[in-house]
Write a protein that holds these residues in place. Structure first.
Motif, PDB file in Angstrom:
ATOM      1  N   LYS A 161       1.126  -1.195   0.030  1.00  0.00           N
ATOM      2  CA  LYS A 161      -0.074  -0.040  -0.108  1.00  0.00           C
ATOM      3  C   LYS A 161       0.820   1.355  -0.107  1.00  0.00           C
ATOM      4  CE  LYS A 161      -4.755  -1.362   1.968  1.00  0.00           C
ATOM      5  NZ  LYS A 161      -4.436  -2.678   1.571  1.00  0.00           N
ATOM      6  N   SER A 162       0.386   2.114  -1.003  1.00  0.00           N
ATOM      7  CA  SER A 162       1.373   3.455  -0.898  1.00  0.00           C
ATOM      8  C   SER A 162       0.340   4.406  -0.326  1.00  0.00           C
ATOM      9  CB  SER A 162       1.346   3.771  -2.322  1.00  0.00           C
ATOM     10  OG  SER A 162       2.145   5.030  -2.351  1.00  0.00           O
ATOM     11  N   CYS A 163       0.793   5.041   0.761  1.00  0.00           N
ATOM     12  CA  CYS A 163      -0.161   5.748   1.766  1.00  0.00           C
ATOM     13  C   CYS A 163       0.038   7.226   1.707  1.00  0.00           C
ATOM     14  CB  CYS A 163       0.165   4.950   3.156  1.00  0.00           C
ATOM     15  SG  CYS A 163      -0.404   3.305   3.288  1.00  0.00           S
ATOM     16  N   HIS A 164      -0.564   7.968   2.630  1.00  0.00           N
ATOM     17  CA  HIS A 164      -0.512   9.289   2.716  1.00  0.00           C
ATOM     18  C   HIS A 164       0.521   9.790   3.904  1.00  0.00           C
ATOM     19  CE1 HIS A 164      -4.350   9.020   0.810  1.00  0.00           C
ATOM     20  NE2 HIS A 164      -4.056  10.258   0.254  1.00  0.00           N
ATOM     21  N   ASN A 165       1.043  10.943   3.842  1.00  0.00           N
ATOM     22  CA  ASN A 165       1.764  11.325   4.904  1.00  0.00           C
ATOM     23  C   ASN A 165       1.217  12.671   5.494  1.00  0.00           C
ATOM     24  OD1 ASN A 165       3.872  12.162   6.738  1.00  0.00           O
ATOM     25  ND2 ASN A 165       4.793  13.287   5.470  1.00  0.00           N
ATOM     26  N   PRO A 166       0.618  12.643   6.750  1.00  0.00           N
ATOM     27  CA  PRO A 166       0.548  11.881   7.676  1.00  0.00           C
ATOM     28  C   PRO A 166      -0.349  10.361   7.357  1.00  0.00           C
ATOM     29  CG  PRO A 166      -0.109  13.931   8.570  1.00  0.00           C
ATOM     30  CD  PRO A 166      -0.172  13.932   7.019  1.00  0.00           C
ATOM     31  N   HIS A 167       0.007   9.318   8.261  1.00  0.00           N
ATOM     32  CA  HIS A 167      -0.707   8.151   7.772  1.00  0.00           C
ATOM     33  C   HIS A 167      -1.478   7.656   9.105  1.00  0.00           C
ATOM     34  CE1 HIS A 167      -1.330   4.423   6.183  1.00  0.00           C
ATOM     35  NE2 HIS A 167      -0.316   3.517   6.781  1.00  0.00           N
ATOM     36  N   SER A 168      -2.614   7.397   8.873  1.00  0.00           N
ATOM     37  CA  SER A 168      -3.472   6.739  10.077  1.00  0.00           C
ATOM     38  C   SER A 168      -4.164   5.347   9.496  1.00  0.00           C
ATOM     39  CB  SER A 168      -4.668   7.830  10.279  1.00  0.00           C
ATOM     40  OG  SER A 168      -5.396   7.219  11.463  1.00  0.00           O
ATOM     41  N   LEU A 169      -3.931   4.424  10.603  1.00  0.00           N
ATOM     42  CA  LEU A 169      -4.391   3.010  10.292  1.00  0.00           C
ATOM     43  C   LEU A 169      -4.783   2.415  11.612  1.00  0.00           C
ATOM     44  CD1 LEU A 169      -1.723   0.498   9.772  1.00  0.00           C
ATOM     45  CD2 LEU A 169      -1.071   3.007  10.280  1.00  0.00           C
ATOM     46  N   LYS A 170      -5.575   1.201  11.404  1.00  0.00           N
ATOM     47  CA  LYS A 170      -5.816   0.635  12.657  1.00  0.00           C
ATOM     48  C   LYS A 170      -5.433  -0.924  12.274  1.00  0.00           C
ATOM     49  CE  LYS A 170     -10.046  -0.233  15.768  1.00  0.00           C
ATOM     50  NZ  LYS A 170     -11.322   0.073  15.930  1.00  0.00           N
ATOM     51  N   LEU A 171      -4.878  -1.655  13.149  1.00  0.00           N
ATOM     52  CA  LEU A 171      -4.241  -2.888  13.252  1.00  0.00           C
ATOM     53  C   LEU A 171      -5.003  -3.759  14.160  1.00  0.00           C
ATOM     54  CD1 LEU A 171      -0.602  -2.736  12.159  1.00  0.00           C
ATOM     55  CD2 LEU A 171      -2.502  -3.455  10.759  1.00  0.00           C
ATOM     56  N   ASP A 172      -6.201  -4.471  14.108  1.00  0.00           N
ATOM     57  CA  ASP A 172      -6.957  -5.052  14.889  1.00  0.00           C
ATOM     58  C   ASP A 172      -7.414  -4.170  15.853  1.00  0.00           C
ATOM     59  OD1 ASP A 172      -6.324  -7.710  13.906  1.00  0.00           O
ATOM     60  OD2 ASP A 172      -4.807  -8.012  15.373  1.00  0.00           O
ATOM     61  N   ASP A 173      -7.067  -4.015  16.982  1.00  0.00           N
ATOM     62  CA  ASP A 173      -7.753  -3.129  17.867  1.00  0.00           C
ATOM     63  C   ASP A 173      -6.798  -1.777  18.064  1.00  0.00           C
ATOM     64  OD1 ASP A 173     -10.108  -4.473  18.456  1.00  0.00           O
ATOM     65  OD2 ASP A 173      -9.043  -5.934  19.731  1.00  0.00           O
ATOM     66  N   VAL A 174      -5.572  -2.046  17.721  1.00  0.00           N
ATOM     67  CA  VAL A 174      -4.561  -0.900  17.660  1.00  0.00           C
ATOM     68  C   VAL A 174      -4.616   0.143  16.534  1.00  0.00           C
ATOM     69  CG1 VAL A 174      -2.222  -0.535  18.237  1.00  0.00           C
ATOM     70  CG2 VAL A 174      -3.187  -2.494  19.316  1.00  0.00           C
ATOM     71  N   SER A 175      -4.764   1.538  16.951  1.00  0.00           N
ATOM     72  CA  SER A 175      -4.789   2.587  15.999  1.00  0.00           C
ATOM     73  C   SER A 175      -3.477   3.132  15.729  1.00  0.00           C
ATOM     74  CB  SER A 175      -5.702   3.565  16.467  1.00  0.00           C
ATOM     75  OG  SER A 175      -5.563   4.205  17.651  1.00  0.00           O
TER      76      SER A 175
END
Length: 447
Positions: free
Chosen positions: A316-330
């Motif tokens: 995945k080519s993402c933005h900067n800033p980058h915001s994501l969630k993995l399982d229950d962790v943001s």
């Protein structure tokens, strides 16, 4: 939401290691510059109005618990000697703030220019501004060295006959609300955070990067190390992945040889990213040196730059800033520009202090657009923090550093400074189970 389909396993001693997976959710939509927001000559004042509206609404809701019996005034409505609360945007008048006109005049003089690391000065002072007007601030509780232009605060104090506002107390927005995550639940899952790969630069060591790739993909070490590598569920590359020789870009047509020199670092990066994406989900963010737009929020690096890695749905080519969630962790992070700029215009003990301030001010890039390049949004401010991340990271730092901070409402945030990999050979490993982190060091010195 989408679960990453990763078919990566490693045979070792007859055992088949299956890579762990996590549920990935991208939260980058707020950093996307939409078609209806295309530049049409709009001014930067609009983003300040949007920020003031958002933050003032929030601060008004906090004032009754802070100082319940005092009236809230506008700057124009201040009365001499009457105690009240005013809410507005801080402006910091700085004696040493760079000016393009001054730089031009100094360049034409015989005296050599000395560029300071930090622009704060004892004579700096703060002004509070709202739609009605502006007033100069004084007082012992409000230190100009701590604050920067662009922060919205509530101030308790009195107007004076000399035309300034004497500040007795200050209310910042504080850490935003945080979605709770299960405490130490589940199993160990690791996120690799790396930054400043600098492929193509003189300090970049291809062997060092290859060792990192081999570790992530499970092609390095004994059975124990491979079993740990199998728990890596995500790789995040936080900016400055390539270094393109800028001397070639002089406005002239490039020869085929120079074109090859320009594209070589990106091709090399794609080969390594393809190896990672074949086994692990990988996010790449643009940084100040990457071939992306300069102003924040930086839009994703174009997928055509990575023909090999783009073939995988794990890339995945993402933005900067980058915001994501993995399982229950943001997780929320930048390539470092927001905190690097903040450090030039305020005084802090270190990068972690500056990071913590951005969270407590509830704004990711308070110095934008004053001193930090920023897109002129008209009706919103994408850097306003509506919720509190569990992990907040910045890339391209001189050294690794981390801290766990706690908010008044029980928020817990892991702050991480990711060092430049090309200079240190260090990557950061975050355990999603308990938010603990440690470093991986890839030295290539053989005695």
């Amino acid at each position: 939401m989408e679960a990453m389909e990763v078919d990566s396993s490693s045979k070792n001693g007859g055992f088949l290691l299956q890579r762990k997976q996590s549920l990935y959710t991208s939260l980058d939509s707020c950093f996307e510059i939409k078609k209806e927001e295309m530049y049409r000559g709009q001014q930067f004042s609009q983003i300040y109005y949007a920020r003031l509206y958002l933050m003032r609404t929030l601060l008004y809701s906090l004032v009754p618990n802070w100082k319940p019996l005092l009236p809230v005034c506008t700057v124009l409505g201040l009365e001499e000697g009457k105690e009240c609360i005013i809410v507005g945007t801080l402006y910091k008048h700085m004696k040493l703030k760079p000016s393009i006109l001054e730089e031009y005049s100094k360049e034409r003089s015989a005296i050599p220019l000395v560029k300071p690391h930090n622009f704060i000065h004892p004579d700096d002072y703060l002004v509070l501004e709202d739609e009605s007007g502006r007033v100069k601030l004084r007082g012992d509780v409000l230190l100009p060295s701590v604050y920067v232009t662009g922060i919205v605060v509530a101030l308790l104090g009195k107007g004076s006959d000399a035309g300034y506002f004497w500040v007795e107390d200050i209310l910042e927005a504080g850490l935003p609300h945080q979605v709770e995550r299960p405490i130490e639940s589940g199993e160990d899952k690791y996120v690799i955070l790396v930054s400043g790969l600098g492929v193509g630069s003189s300090s970049s060591n291809p062997l060092q990067f290859q060792l990192l790739v081999d570790h992530i993909t499970g092609h390095l070490g004994d059975a124990k190390e491979q079993s740990i590598a199998a728990k890596i569920v995500q790789v995040i590359i936080a900016g400055n992945s390539v270094e393109i020789p800028c001397g070639l870009l002089n406005g002239q047509n490039l020869s085929s040889k120079d074109q090859s020199r320009l594209s070589e670092p990106i091709k090399e990066l794609d080969i390594l990213l393809t190896q990672i994406a074949a086994g692990v989900p990988v996010d790449i963010m643009p940084g100040p040196n990457d071939p992306a737009n300069f102003s924040l929020p930086q839009q994703p690096l174009h997928r055509c730059l990575f023909p090999g890695a783009s073939a995988y749905n794990t890339f995945k080519s993402c933005h900067n800033p980058h915001s994501l969630k993995l399982d229950d962790v943001s997780l929320l992070g930048t390539s470092g520009q927001n905190v690097d700029d903040l450090e030039k215009y305020s005084d802090a003990k270190g990068k972690l202090d500056s990071m913590e301030r951005t969270l407590r001010w509830r704004h990711l890039a308070p110095t934008a657009p004053n001193t930090l390049g920023c897109y002129p949004f008209t009706d919103r401010d994408p850097f306003f923090l509506e919720s509190c991340p569990h992990v907040y990271f910045i890339g391209n730092q001189e050294k690794y550093d981390t801290r766990l901070i706690k908010g008044e409402e029980g928020q817990i945030v892991r702050l991480i400074c990711i060092p430049r990999f090309s200079e240190t050979g260090v990557a950061v490993v975050l355990n999603m189970r308990n938010l603990e982190c440690h470093t991986l060091s890839f030295g290539t010195q053989f005695g």
